[in-house]
Enzyme design. Structure first.
Site, PDB file in Angstrom:
ATOM      1  N   ARG A   2       0.827  -1.216   0.000  1.00  0.00           N
ATOM      2  CA  ARG A   2       0.000   0.000   0.000  1.00  0.00           C
ATOM      3  C   ARG A   2       0.859   1.264   0.000  1.00  0.00           C
ATOM      4  O   ARG A   2       0.508   2.266  -0.647  1.00  0.00           O
ATOM      5  CB  ARG A   2      -0.926  -0.013   1.213  1.00  0.00           C
ATOM      6  CG  ARG A   2      -1.930   1.144   1.213  1.00  0.00           C
ATOM      7  CD  ARG A   2      -3.033   0.896   2.216  1.00  0.00           C
ATOM      8  NE  ARG A   2      -4.047   1.944   2.194  1.00  0.00           N
ATOM      9  CZ  ARG A   2      -4.316   2.732   3.244  1.00  0.00           C
ATOM     10  NH1 ARG A   2      -3.660   2.579   4.375  1.00  0.00           N
ATOM     11  NH2 ARG A   2      -5.249   3.655   3.148  1.00  0.00           N
TER      12      ARG A   2
ATOM     13  N   HIS B 235       0.452   4.357  -2.538  1.00  0.00           N
ATOM     14  CA  HIS B 235       0.196   5.737  -2.097  1.00  0.00           C
ATOM     15  C   HIS B 235       1.350   6.667  -2.443  1.00  0.00           C
ATOM     16  O   HIS B 235       1.160   7.875  -2.572  1.00  0.00           O
ATOM     17  CB  HIS B 235      -0.120   5.761  -0.593  1.00  0.00           C
ATOM     18  CG  HIS B 235      -1.520   5.327  -0.292  1.00  0.00           C
ATOM     19  ND1 HIS B 235      -2.264   5.827   0.734  1.00  0.00           N
ATOM     20  CD2 HIS B 235      -2.318   4.426  -0.917  1.00  0.00           C
ATOM     21  CE1 HIS B 235      -3.464   5.262   0.745  1.00  0.00           C
ATOM     22  NE2 HIS B 235      -3.513   4.398  -0.257  1.00  0.00           N
TER      23      HIS B 235
ATOM     24  N   ASN C  70      -3.856   8.700   4.781  1.00  0.00           N
ATOM     25  CA  ASN C  70      -2.614   8.036   5.176  1.00  0.00           C
ATOM     26  C   ASN C  70      -2.394   7.975   6.681  1.00  0.00           C
ATOM     27  O   ASN C  70      -1.890   6.995   7.218  1.00  0.00           O
ATOM     28  CB  ASN C  70      -1.409   8.770   4.556  1.00  0.00           C
ATOM     29  CG  ASN C  70      -1.361   8.629   3.052  1.00  0.00           C
ATOM     30  OD1 ASN C  70      -1.911   7.679   2.500  1.00  0.00           O
ATOM     31  ND2 ASN C  70      -0.714   9.573   2.390  1.00  0.00           N
TER      32      ASN C  70
ATOM     33  N   HIS D 104      -6.355  -5.898  -2.399  1.00  0.00           N
ATOM     34  CA  HIS D 104      -7.159  -5.945  -1.175  1.00  0.00           C
ATOM     35  C   HIS D 104      -7.439  -7.360  -0.677  1.00  0.00           C
ATOM     36  O   HIS D 104      -8.177  -7.541   0.275  1.00  0.00           O
ATOM     37  CB  HIS D 104      -8.470  -5.182  -1.361  1.00  0.00           C
ATOM     38  CG  HIS D 104      -8.275  -3.701  -1.340  1.00  0.00           C
ATOM     39  ND1 HIS D 104      -9.290  -2.803  -1.558  1.00  0.00           N
ATOM     40  CD2 HIS D 104      -7.163  -2.960  -1.095  1.00  0.00           C
ATOM     41  CE1 HIS D 104      -8.811  -1.568  -1.469  1.00  0.00           C
ATOM     42  NE2 HIS D 104      -7.528  -1.635  -1.198  1.00  0.00           N
TER      43      HIS D 104
HETATM   44  C1  HEM Z   1      -9.263   1.213  -6.073  1.00  0.00           C
HETATM   45  C2  HEM Z   1      -9.154   2.178  -5.178  1.00  0.00           C
HETATM   46  C3  HEM Z   1      -8.680   1.926  -3.780  1.00  0.00           C
HETATM   47  C4  HEM Z   1      -9.279   2.360  -2.652  1.00  0.00           C
HETATM   48  C5  HEM Z   1     -10.522   3.231  -2.566  1.00  0.00           C
HETATM   49  C6  HEM Z   1      -8.525   1.848  -1.538  1.00  0.00           C
HETATM   50  C7  HEM Z   1      -8.809   2.096  -0.216  1.00  0.00           C
HETATM   51  C8  HEM Z   1      -8.221   1.453   0.855  1.00  0.00           C
HETATM   52  C9  HEM Z   1      -8.608   1.617   2.230  1.00  0.00           C
HETATM   53  C10 HEM Z   1      -9.688   2.560   2.748  1.00  0.00           C
HETATM   54  C11 HEM Z   1      -7.842   0.768   2.975  1.00  0.00           C
HETATM   55  C12 HEM Z   1      -7.898   0.550   4.480  1.00  0.00           C
HETATM   56  C13 HEM Z   1      -7.087   1.594   5.203  1.00  0.00           C
HETATM   57  C14 HEM Z   1      -7.320   1.542   6.678  1.00  0.00           C
HETATM   58  O1  HEM Z   1      -8.468   1.693   7.102  1.00  0.00           O
HETATM   59  O2  HEM Z   1      -6.349   1.356   7.441  1.00  0.00           O
HETATM   60  C15 HEM Z   1      -6.958   0.080   2.067  1.00  0.00           C
HETATM   61  C16 HEM Z   1      -6.037  -0.857   2.437  1.00  0.00           C
HETATM   62  C17 HEM Z   1      -5.134  -1.433   1.562  1.00  0.00           C
HETATM   63  N1  HEM Z   1      -4.994  -1.144   0.223  1.00  0.00           N
HETATM   64 FE1  HEM Z   1      -6.270  -0.070  -0.899  1.00  0.00          FE
HETATM   65  N2  HEM Z   1      -7.478   1.118  -2.010  1.00  0.00           N
HETATM   66  C18 HEM Z   1      -7.528   1.131  -3.378  1.00  0.00           C
HETATM   67  C19 HEM Z   1      -6.620   0.558  -4.243  1.00  0.00           C
HETATM   68  C20 HEM Z   1      -5.487  -0.116  -3.829  1.00  0.00           C
HETATM   69  C21 HEM Z   1      -4.396  -0.471  -4.698  1.00  0.00           C
HETATM   70  C22 HEM Z   1      -4.294  -0.098  -6.166  1.00  0.00           C
HETATM   71  C23 HEM Z   1      -3.491  -1.146  -3.930  1.00  0.00           C
HETATM   72  C24 HEM Z   1      -2.167  -1.721  -4.329  1.00  0.00           C
HETATM   73  C25 HEM Z   1      -1.903  -2.184  -5.529  1.00  0.00           C
HETATM   74  C26 HEM Z   1      -4.042  -1.209  -2.586  1.00  0.00           C
HETATM   75  C27 HEM Z   1      -3.468  -1.868  -1.541  1.00  0.00           C
HETATM   76  C28 HEM Z   1      -3.973  -1.896  -0.260  1.00  0.00           C
HETATM   77  C29 HEM Z   1      -3.445  -2.753   0.784  1.00  0.00           C
HETATM   78  C30 HEM Z   1      -2.344  -3.788   0.637  1.00  0.00           C
HETATM   79  C31 HEM Z   1      -4.162  -2.447   1.945  1.00  0.00           C
HETATM   80  C32 HEM Z   1      -3.958  -3.045   3.342  1.00  0.00           C
HETATM   81  C33 HEM Z   1      -2.945  -2.188   4.082  1.00  0.00           C
HETATM   82  C34 HEM Z   1      -2.535  -2.710   5.443  1.00  0.00           C
HETATM   83  O3  HEM Z   1      -2.926  -3.818   5.829  1.00  0.00           O
HETATM   84  O4  HEM Z   1      -1.781  -1.987   6.104  1.00  0.00           O
HETATM   85  N3  HEM Z   1      -5.234  -0.545  -2.569  1.00  0.00           N
HETATM   86  N4  HEM Z   1      -7.204   0.516   0.785  1.00  0.00           N
END
Ligand code: HEM
Ligand code: NAG
Ligand code: NAG
Length: 327
Positions: free
Chosen positions: A63, A67, A95, A194
């Site tokens: 992530r 970002h 973030n 995700h």
């Molecule tokens: C399509 C639009 C996307 C949205 C709206 C989105 C939104 C989010 C949100 C809200 C979270 C949770 C954050 C939290 O509450 O702590 C999250 C987690 C995450 N996102 Fe996305 N995301 C998107 C695309 C992506 C992309 C493109 C990637 C990587 C290629 C990605 C990888 C991740 C990962 C790995 C997590 C887990 C992070 C952790 O466990 O620390 N996301 N995302």
């Protein structure tokens, strides 16, 4: 349309057609071959050490790379700390208190500075660390083009305006990724990340209790799943920092289960569930769900492309000494 034929056709198309990801940047695989031959293995060692302690950090690093890339390009701007006169990206709402893995980057960078002073950029360290995390969680390897340089600017305001929100619908997501050069298909593929990681309740809690002025619970969310989520995220702001796995069945493994969850109305965010809201996008979700090899190959292509967004190369930017501070 016969779905199986579509799947077979597209699966072949992936294998036969060369992928064309145009990029003006001059990144190359093995960029540090002469200047710091052990660069990638040093990063790998630090990342694997950290993941042994906490496998969940793989998601954090994936992530972080996303970002970083979506805000001012993959220039390590997300790693910069705020100062008394500048609020940096990492302290902006999407973030703040949710990005993780910074210490792993710091540890790898410290070892690189000791070994090859001033040679390896923080942006490349992050790209290598994300690759190591993808390999760890998805069991597939790929080569990372490198030669990125580090940016000197990090603005909180740019994080909020460039990163997609979990409440976005398909149109908004498609637009957000189009701005960064991605097709809707690539957006759907990248969302597959995700399948690993955690989310704070605050990122989706309105789907459970406060959907809109007439309905409390999002009707597109499977009621049984909603019940389970309500236990993990009780109503009330004190619980908004609870963490839940985005894919409760395999939280540290990236597989195509993410797409199967969406097909059974168990996507965690609106931005996940909305991926089946049109026939075209639903076909993509089905393809990723049932042809895992298709997903893996396409994910790598799109993820490598993501790491090339707006990169600085040559004499642009700098090689930061400490990834948190501009030289
Ligand atoms: C399509 C639009 C996307 C949205 C709206 C989105 C939104 C989010 C949100 C809200 C979270 C949770 C954050 C939290 O509450 O702590 C999250 C987690 C995450 N996102 Fe996305 N995301 C998107 C695309 C992506 C992309 C493109 C990637 C990587 C290629 C990605 C990888 C991740 C990962 C790995 C997590 C887990 C992070 C952790 O466990 O620390 N996301 N995302
Ligand atoms: C998506 O959201 C935008 C902004 O709220 C809205 O204008 C648009 O109509 C929505 N699109 C769909 C297909 O619901
Ligand atoms: C609330 O959401 C439901 C289901 O999506 C929709 O039918 C209804 O029109 C929405 N109400 C308002 C006031 O937006």
């Amino acid at each position: 349309m016969d779905l199986r034929r579509v799947i077979i056709f597209l699966a072949f198309a992936v294998i036969i057609l060369p992928s064309c990801a145009p990029s003006k940047a001059h990144l190359q695989v093995g960029f540090y071959k002469h200047t710091c031959p052990s660069a990638e293995s040093i990063v790998k060692k630090e990342v694997m050490k950290a993941l042994k302690h906490n496998p969940g950090m793989a998601a954090g690093l994936v992530r972080l790379h996303f970002h970083d890339a979506f805000v001012r390009g993959a220039d390590a701007s997300v790693l910069i700390d705020s100062t008394s006169n500048n609020k940096a990206e990492k302290d902006a709402p999407p973030n703040y208190q949710s990005l993780r893995g910074f210490e792993i980057i710091d540890a790898a960078k410290a070892r690189l500075e000791a070994k090859c002073k001033g040679k390896v950029s923080c942006a490349d360290v992050l790209a290598f660390a994300a690759r190591d995390s993808v390999r760890f969680s998805m069991k597939i390897n790929y080569a990372v083009p490198s030669g990125r340089r580090d940016g000197r600017v990090s603005l909180a305001s740019e994080a909020a305006s460039n990163l997609p929100s979990p409440s976005y619908n398909l149109t908004q997501l498609t637009q957000s990724f189009k701005c960064k050069g991605f097709s809707q298909e690539e957006m759907i593929i990248l969302s597959g990340a995700h399948t690993i990681g955690l989310s704070h309740c605050s990122s989706f809690i309105e789907r459970l209790y406060n959907f809109n002025s007439t309905i409390n619970q999002d009707p597109s969310l499977d009621p049984t799943y909603a019940k389970r989520l309500k236990k993990q995220c009780p109503c009330g702001s004190t619980n908004s920092n609870n963490l839940v796995p985005m894919d409760p069945y395999s939280p540290t493994k990236s597989d195509s289960n993410y797409y199967k969850l969406i097909l059974s109305n168990r996507g965690l965010f609106t931005s996940d569930q909305t991926l089946i809201s049109t026939p075209e996008s639903k076909t993509q979700v089905l393809l990723n769900a049932y042809v895992p090899m298709y997903f893996k190959l396409k994910f790598i292509d799109a993820f490598v492309k993501m790491g090339k967004i707006g990169v600085l190369t040559g004499n642009e930017g700098e090689i930061r000494v400490n990834c948190r501070v501009i030289n």
